[in-house]
Design a protein around this motif. Structure first.
Motif, mmCIF file in Angstrom:
data_model
loop_
_atom_site.group_PDB
_atom_site.id
_atom_site.type_symbol
_atom_site.label_atom_id
_atom_site.label_comp_id
_atom_site.label_asym_id
_atom_site.label_seq_id
_atom_site.Cartn_x
_atom_site.Cartn_y
_atom_site.Cartn_z
ATOM 1 N N UNK B 4 7.376 -50.588 0.500
ATOM 2 C CA UNK B 4 6.521 -49.563 1.114
ATOM 3 C C UNK B 4 5.510 -49.036 0.111
ATOM 4 N N UNK B 7 2.203 -50.797 -0.125
ATOM 5 C CA UNK B 7 1.283 -50.759 1.010
ATOM 6 C C UNK B 7 0.165 -49.765 0.747
ATOM 7 N N UNK B 10 -4.888 -46.884 4.598
ATOM 8 C CA UNK B 10 -5.870 -47.615 5.407
ATOM 9 C C UNK B 10 -7.221 -47.696 4.697
ATOM 10 N N UNK B 14 -9.772 -51.180 8.224
ATOM 11 C CA UNK B 14 -8.866 -50.552 9.190
ATOM 12 C C UNK B 14 -9.588 -49.454 9.967
ATOM 13 N N UNK B 151 20.520 -39.287 11.866
ATOM 14 C CA UNK B 151 19.354 -39.051 12.717
ATOM 15 C C UNK B 151 18.275 -40.104 12.579
ATOM 16 N N UNK B 152 18.539 -41.156 11.821
ATOM 17 C CA UNK B 152 17.490 -42.164 11.668
ATOM 18 C C UNK B 152 18.009 -43.545 12.011
ATOM 19 N N UNK B 153 17.133 -44.323 12.566
ATOM 20 C CA UNK B 153 17.515 -45.701 12.860
ATOM 21 C C UNK B 153 18.477 -45.793 14.020
ATOM 22 N N UNK B 236 14.753 -54.994 17.494
ATOM 23 C CA UNK B 236 13.592 -55.763 17.962
ATOM 24 C C UNK B 236 12.857 -56.375 16.793
#
Lengths: 180, 236
Positions: B4, B7, B10, B14, B151-153, B236
């Motif tokens: 991350x 990255x 933008x 973009x 609370x995540x994922x 997904x």
């Protein structure tokens, strides 16, 4: 809070956010009427749970995400009923050209439709991140809170989404060139 | 490997892309009034309350209560493919259809040995269990609520005891105040051997959408209840 005050509160929220939410949904579905129905349905659910939802960090993001998920439901139901050429579609991905023209969206140019079709090819999570960041103009932190993921995850999805969108647009443009 | 941190924010390309997306829907406006939206909301709330109250249960109700997780007595040898049975215990012949409609769920078979279980809402897990058991499938259906600290994922049940025969199949992701039934989960019941246990987990995530993820797994024996952990699974 009285019921009337709550209704008034929701009405103000609706007036302020309905068009941005509608545009976000419209960008991800092939039909304007369908986008309107999905957005209205999502707002109706927001109304039903407004007492709780009004405390959400970004209620408009909730509405858009609900509409997008409702769309999956609608799309999956439809997919069973319609025989498609070219084999089964993978998940929610719809290739450019797999759907007909936007019959109910006469204002859109060919370039608009290509861009929107490219957006529809993205996996759901990437699509969610794009619409929340771009159409609702949410920052990374709020988008992350709305989706229940880490800010880094939002950045990663946005990065992948923009990369995929550019690749899809380039492929589409090359196809156009070859046709000429 | 890209992390991350690698990255970049933008860039100009973009921004141009985003501007194009904005332009593609610029000026589009919604015509539905707030009054129409509120009317839609009232109707949805009424339907939801009716569902919770069990109104609308069809006449095709279950014939009898069947012991949950009771071992089957179809006489088949261990590991043999199971034949579906009717509610009265007679084998469901290939080609014979099944259609059970209950509050919040439906169970159907087109006679191809596959059973489709559609869960709109777990009004009563025991009814779903009984419906599956009535066609000869030993099963556990449970509603799992994720603790607030996870609370995540997407939560994942602790590795359960018992040999897992078929991997979990995340069948649907629902969201909204009223969880929606999607396509349902198609279970190849003919492939479930006598003695195996089908486990259906309906997991409610503690997020703003109250996302509900339904999964099904087949175990060699009853693995016990789901204990959610923070380990995420890819859906997904």
């Amino acid at each position: 809070m009285t019921v009337d005050q709550g209704s008034e509160d929701f009405a103000a929220f609706y007036e302020r956010h309905r068009d941005p939410c509608f545009r976000a949904v419209l960008a991800t579905v092939p039909d304007r009427h369908q986008a309107e129905e999905l957005t209205a349905e999502a707002f109706a659910r927001a109304w039903a749970g407004w007492r709780r939802l009004r405390k959400h960090p970004a209620p408009a993001a909730w509405v858009v995400r609900t509409a997008l998920n409702t769309h999956i439901s609608w799309w999956r139901r439809r997919r069973r009923e319609v025989a498609w050429d070219g084999g089964a579609l993978d998940g929610d991905a719809i290739r450019i050209g797999a759907t007909g023209p936007d019959s109910a969206d006469g204002d859109a140019t060919a370039a608009d439709l290509v861009l929107r079709a490219a957006l529809r090819t993205l996996p759901l999570r990437q699509r969610e991140v794009v619409v929340l960041r771009v159409f609702l103009d949410l920052d990374t932190k709020t988008t992350a809170a709305a989706l229940g993921v880490a800010p880094g995850t939002v950045q990663a999805h946005l990065h992948r989404a923009t990369k995929a969108l550019r690749a899809e647009l380039e492929a589409s443009s090359e196809q156009e060139e070859m046709k000429r | 490997m890209t992390t991350v941190d690698d990255i970049e924010p933008t860039g100009p390309d973009d921004e141009e892309l985003f501007a194009g997306l904005h332009r593609s829907v610029a000026g589009a406006a919604m015509t539905t009034s707030v009054a129409e939206v509120e009317a839609l909301g009232r109707r949805a709330r009424k339907r939801h309350r009716a569902l919770q109250a069990g109104i609308g249960t069809s006449a095709a109700a279950l014939v009898a209560a069947v012991a949950v997780l009771a071992p089957t007595t179809d006489g088949g040898s261990s590991g043999s493919a199971r034949g579906l049975t009717t509610a009265t215990g007679r084998p469901l012949a290939l080609g014979q259809t099944l259609n059970i409609q209950e509050a919040g769920f439906s169970l159907s078979s087109k006679g191809d040995g596959k059973v489709t279980l559609s869960i709109k809402e777990v009004v009563d897990a025991a009814r779903i269990q009984a419906a599956l058991a009535s066609i000869g499938i030993s099963n556990r259906v449970e509603r799992v609520t994720v603790p607030a600290n996870l609370d995540r994922g997407v939560p994942y049940c602790e590795p359960r005891s018992g040999e897992q025969l078929i991997d979990p199949d995340p069948s649907s992701i629902d969201n909204g105040l009223i969880p929606l039934g999607r396509d349902g989960m198609t279970i190849n019941a003919a492939g479930i051997a006598a003695g195996d246990v089908l486990v259906v987990d309906v997991v409610t995530l503690k997020n703003w959408h109250n996302d509900v993820i339904s999964t099904w797994t087949v175990y060699k024996s009853d693995p016990g209840p789901c204990i959610p952990t923070s380990k995420s699974v890819k859906v997904q």
